[in-house]
Design an enzyme around this catalytic site. Structure first.
Site, PDB file in Angstrom:
ATOM      1  CG  HIS A   1      -1.844   1.086   1.366  1.00 43.99           C
ATOM      2  ND1 HIS A   1      -1.827   1.974   2.418  1.00 43.99           N
ATOM      3  CD2 HIS A   1      -2.875   1.464   0.574  1.00 43.99           C
ATOM      4  CE1 HIS A   1      -2.796   2.850   2.291  1.00 43.99           C
ATOM      5  NE2 HIS A   1      -3.449   2.561   1.174  1.00 43.99           N
TER       6      HIS A   1
ATOM      7  CG  HIS B   1      -3.749   8.890   0.167  1.00 43.09           C
ATOM      8  ND1 HIS B   1      -4.447   9.632   1.107  1.00 43.09           N
ATOM      9  CD2 HIS B   1      -4.532   7.817  -0.119  1.00 43.09           C
ATOM     10  CE1 HIS B   1      -5.585   9.031   1.374  1.00 43.09           C
ATOM     11  NE2 HIS B   1      -5.668   7.931   0.650  1.00 43.09           N
TER      12      HIS B   1
END
Length: 280
Positions: free
Chosen positions: A14, A56
């Site tokens: 991730h 992100h």
């Protein structure tokens, strides 16, 4: 029915190996295979000059020595900031990556999970830009997967290409928080149809129903891993539809083992080392 890419459980790091290195940086992506990851997950954002960068959040404040929104900065401006030092001196000087810079680093990975963040500038062909870059990368089609919480963006991917897509979903318990956020946004900014926004934001949904109501079939469902722990049969219900399940973001060994037992096809994790120790 086994819907995994290669009949095995794939481990996706991730934002790269983000527990061990600064997220979405070269250091994190190169660390991932060292720790047993089969591939990575990353996030794509649009800059002021129309470039695709990996980050992100919409703002850079938490992961750099700069501040402000990515959409309001050019690539040159973003490249001037340090995106590594927040994680420690060893990562000082890490710079934000463009999608073009990332893909050559990942040629040997089995799976590259590219998450599309909903673009703030709707006038730009976000999907078209991304597909053009990926198509030119020389990567095999089966190496690439696109994911998003925005089902419409994935629908555009499906219409324009034959790449696989994974629909990201929230845990059902998070629905009340999202509902309140939608109401707050409607109160603060102009909204064409407030009633429609509030009604839709207030809807509770079952993930199977959500998938069945789409006007296309996603190749994968990417649920919050708690959704699978609370309802393991979700995996078999997706498999019956020919849809694989890759939950996010699980870092606990016992929980990863439970996801494996439920029949998940992949695990998205900050700790590929732990996932590899469980999966073997």
């Amino acid at each position: 029915m086994n819907c995994s890419m290669n009949n095995k459980i794939l481990i996706m790091a991730h934002r790269g190996a983000s527990f061990h290195a600064p997220e979405n940086t070269k250091a994190a992506f190169l660390k991932a295979p060292e720790l047993g990851a089969d591939g990575i997950e990353t996030d794509m954002q649009l800059t002021a000059d129309g470039k695709i960068v990996l980050h992100h959040n919409y703002y850079i404040d938490n992961t750099s020595d700069g501040n402000g929104a990515i959409l309001l900065k050019t690539l040159k401006e973003l490249k001037s900031y340090d995106f590594g030092s927040y994680k420690g001196e060893a990562f000082q000087g890490e710079r934000i990556l463009t999608l073009e810079e990332l893909l050559p680093l990942l040629r040997d990975m089995e799976i590259i999970n590219l998450e599309l963040k909903s673009p703030l500038d709707k006038s730009v062909d976000f999907v078209g830009k991304i597909l053009k870059i990926v198509d030119k990368s020389g990567l095999k089609e089966e190496q690439v997967m696109f994911s998003s919480f925005d089902a419409k963006l994935l629908g555009k991917i499906k219409k324009k290409s034959s790449y696989r897509v994974g629909l990201l979903t929230f845990q059902e318990k998070a629905q009340s928080m999202r509902r309140e956020l939608a109401a707050s946004m409607a109160a603060s900014y102009p909204v064409k149809d407030v009633e429609k926004l509030l009604v839709n934001a207030g809807k509770s949904y079952d993930l199977v129903q959500l998938v069945d109501e789409l006007d296309y079939k996603p190749d994968f469902l990417h649920p919050d891993y708690h959704s699978v722990l609370e309802k393991p049969e979700l995996v078999s219900e997706m498999h019956e539809r020919g849809i694989g399940v890759n939950p996010y973001t699980c870092d606990n060994a016992d929980d990863i083992a439970a996801l494996v037992q439920a029949g998940c096809d992949g695990i998205i994790t900050n700790r590929p080392d732990i996932a590899r120790s469980v999966i073997g």
